[in-house]
Design a protein around this motif. Structure first.
Motif, short mmCIF file in Angstrom:
data_model
loop_
_atom_site.label_atom_id
_atom_site.label_comp_id
_atom_site.label_asym_id
_atom_site.label_seq_id
_atom_site.Cartn_x
_atom_site.Cartn_y
_atom_site.Cartn_z
N GLY A 31 0.81 -1.22 0.00
CA GLY A 31 0.00 0.00 0.00
C GLY A 31 0.83 1.26 0.00
N GLU A 32 1.98 1.23 0.70
CA GLU A 32 2.85 2.42 0.75
C GLU A 32 3.36 2.76 -0.65
OE1 GLU A 32 7.17 3.87 2.58
OE2 GLU A 32 6.33 1.91 3.16
N CYS B 264 0.59 4.22 -2.82
CA CYS B 264 0.30 5.62 -2.48
C CYS B 264 1.40 6.55 -2.99
CB CYS B 264 0.14 5.78 -0.98
SG CYS B 264 -1.38 5.04 -0.33
N ASN C 129 -6.17 -1.90 2.36
CA ASN C 129 -6.42 -1.38 3.70
C ASN C 129 -7.36 -0.19 3.58
OD1 ASN C 129 -6.45 -0.39 6.29
ND2 ASN C 129 -4.30 0.25 6.32
N ASP D 290 -6.33 3.15 5.23
CA ASP D 290 -5.01 3.73 4.91
C ASP D 290 -5.13 5.25 4.86
OD1 ASP D 290 -2.72 4.74 3.50
OD2 ASP D 290 -2.35 2.73 2.72
#
Length: 375
Positions: free
Chosen positions: A331-332, A335, A361, A364
């Motif tokens: 996810g990081e 993003c 998530n 997030d």
């Protein structure tokens, strides 16, 4: 219950299946030298199935079951199930026969080959069950370590469980005796292997303080000499991670003059420069890391962040895309790439990355903030 606890419960439960029982009649006599034990009632005694088969096949050579196989059965049973109802009776048999069980168990452990590596663990556990002290904790830890190494060499699952349990018992031996040199010796190698160099140094220095074996002392002195650069490296990167990048650089930069092909070192120097907002310099270090280790995923991410700060958004996209190729559900990274897309005017691509990140998530915070920016 922790996974590791269940793992060992299951292991010892499986080992119980190796045990069978024979019944000694009332008045049966078990003899060892001048000592003997006579049963006062019928008594089931444990014997491992393979040993029982061997004894049956050899009945023409002697009468009955061999004592060493009964002793082995008792060790195996109480190593796997110390709450067995006849525990005290079995231990009393050994006591009455004046059988020195602890030295015998340690002797057997040293004689077992890798085909009996499970027996090594069970015998070690027996020692812990009957007398948990510094020496027996060390022996059991060594048994667990041996099983871990065996599994690693065979590329089988479970090695990490045995190594973690081994570490616990090496440490426990020091709880009983903080001058137990052999545990310091073993733990030094454990922490060095796991790149905890400061801890390795600490344990080896303690070992030198208490050990009287000249060969081990010489070996550890050489290890400590070779370890010094790694200790400096760990000290330096800890400063970087603790928010003191300049102090970290003061330690790490002198090392890189000699070890300029050590990608881990270059990575933390890059991280320090990024923390100091020296993005051009940091970028070069992360690029050098990737020349040495093409698939270093964190270096790709850090490189992307540096390029973002330098307003090189297309280059940032490329770095994040390379990281996502290695770890698509991060996810990081999603993003970060979405942010690069936004700054580069590619909102549709950004939306897809944000949606993907929120599927992974839904809470997030970065993804939710980026979603607001687009809206």
């Amino acid at each position: 219950m922790k996974k590791s606890e269940k793992y060992f419960i299951d292991f010892f439960d499986r080992k119980k299946d190796d045990i069978s029982f024979i019944t000694l009649k009332k008045g049966a006599k078990i003899t060892l030298g001048k000592n003997s034990y006579t049963t006062d009632k019928e008594l089931p005694v444990p014997i491992r199935i393979n040993s029982l088969i061997e004894d049956i096949q050899k009945q023409d050579e002697y009468d009955g079951v061999m004592l060493n196989n009964i002793v082995d059965g008792i060790i195996f049973l109480l190593g796997t199930n110390f709450e067995f109802e006849y525990k005290e009776v079995y231990l009393n048999i050994l006591k009455t026969l004046n059988f020195e069980i602890e030295p015998y168990v340690i002797y057997c452990i040293n004689q077992f080959d890798d085909k009996k590596v499970d027996d090594v663990v069970v015998y070690g556990k027996f020692l812990i069950n009957i007398n948990e002290n510094d020496k027996n904790c060390f022996v059991y830890a060594s048994c667990l370590e041996r099983k871990s190494v065996y599994l690693l060499n065979k590329e089988l699952d479970g090695a990490n469980y045995y190594m973690s349990e081994s570490l616990k018992y090496f440490e426990k031996s020091l709880d009983y005796n903080n001058k137990f040199a052999l545990s310091y010796y073993k733990l030094g190698f454990y922490y060095k292997t796991n790149q905890h160099y400061l801890k390795a140094k600490l344990y080896w220095e303690k070992q030198l303080e208490y050990d009287d074996d000249s060969n081990r002392i010489e070996e550890v002195r050489e290890e400590l000499e070779n370890l010094e650069v790694y200790v400096q490296y760990e000290t330096g990167y800890n400063y970087v991670l603790d928010g003191e990048p300049q102090r970290g650089l003061d330690i790490l930069l002198p090392i890189v003059k000699v070890y300029n092909n050590w990608w881990n070192l270059l990575f933390f120097i890059g991280l320090a420069y990024r923390s100091l907002e020296e993005y051009e310099i940091a970028q070069r270090y992360f690029e050098n890391v990737l020349q040495l280790n093409e698939g270093q995923i964190h270096a790709l991410n850090e490189l992307g962040l540096c390029r973002m700060c330098l307003e090189k958004y297309k280059g940032a996209e490329e770095a994040f895309t390379a990281a996502l190729a290695l770890e698509p559900k991060n996810g990081e990274f999603l993003c970060n790439r979405a942010a690069a897309y936004i700054y580069n005017g590619e909102k549709d691509k950004a939306k897809k990355d944000i949606e993907h990140a929120l599927k992974i998530n839904s809470k997030d915070e970065v993804a939710l903030e980026l979603k607001k920016m687009i809206q």
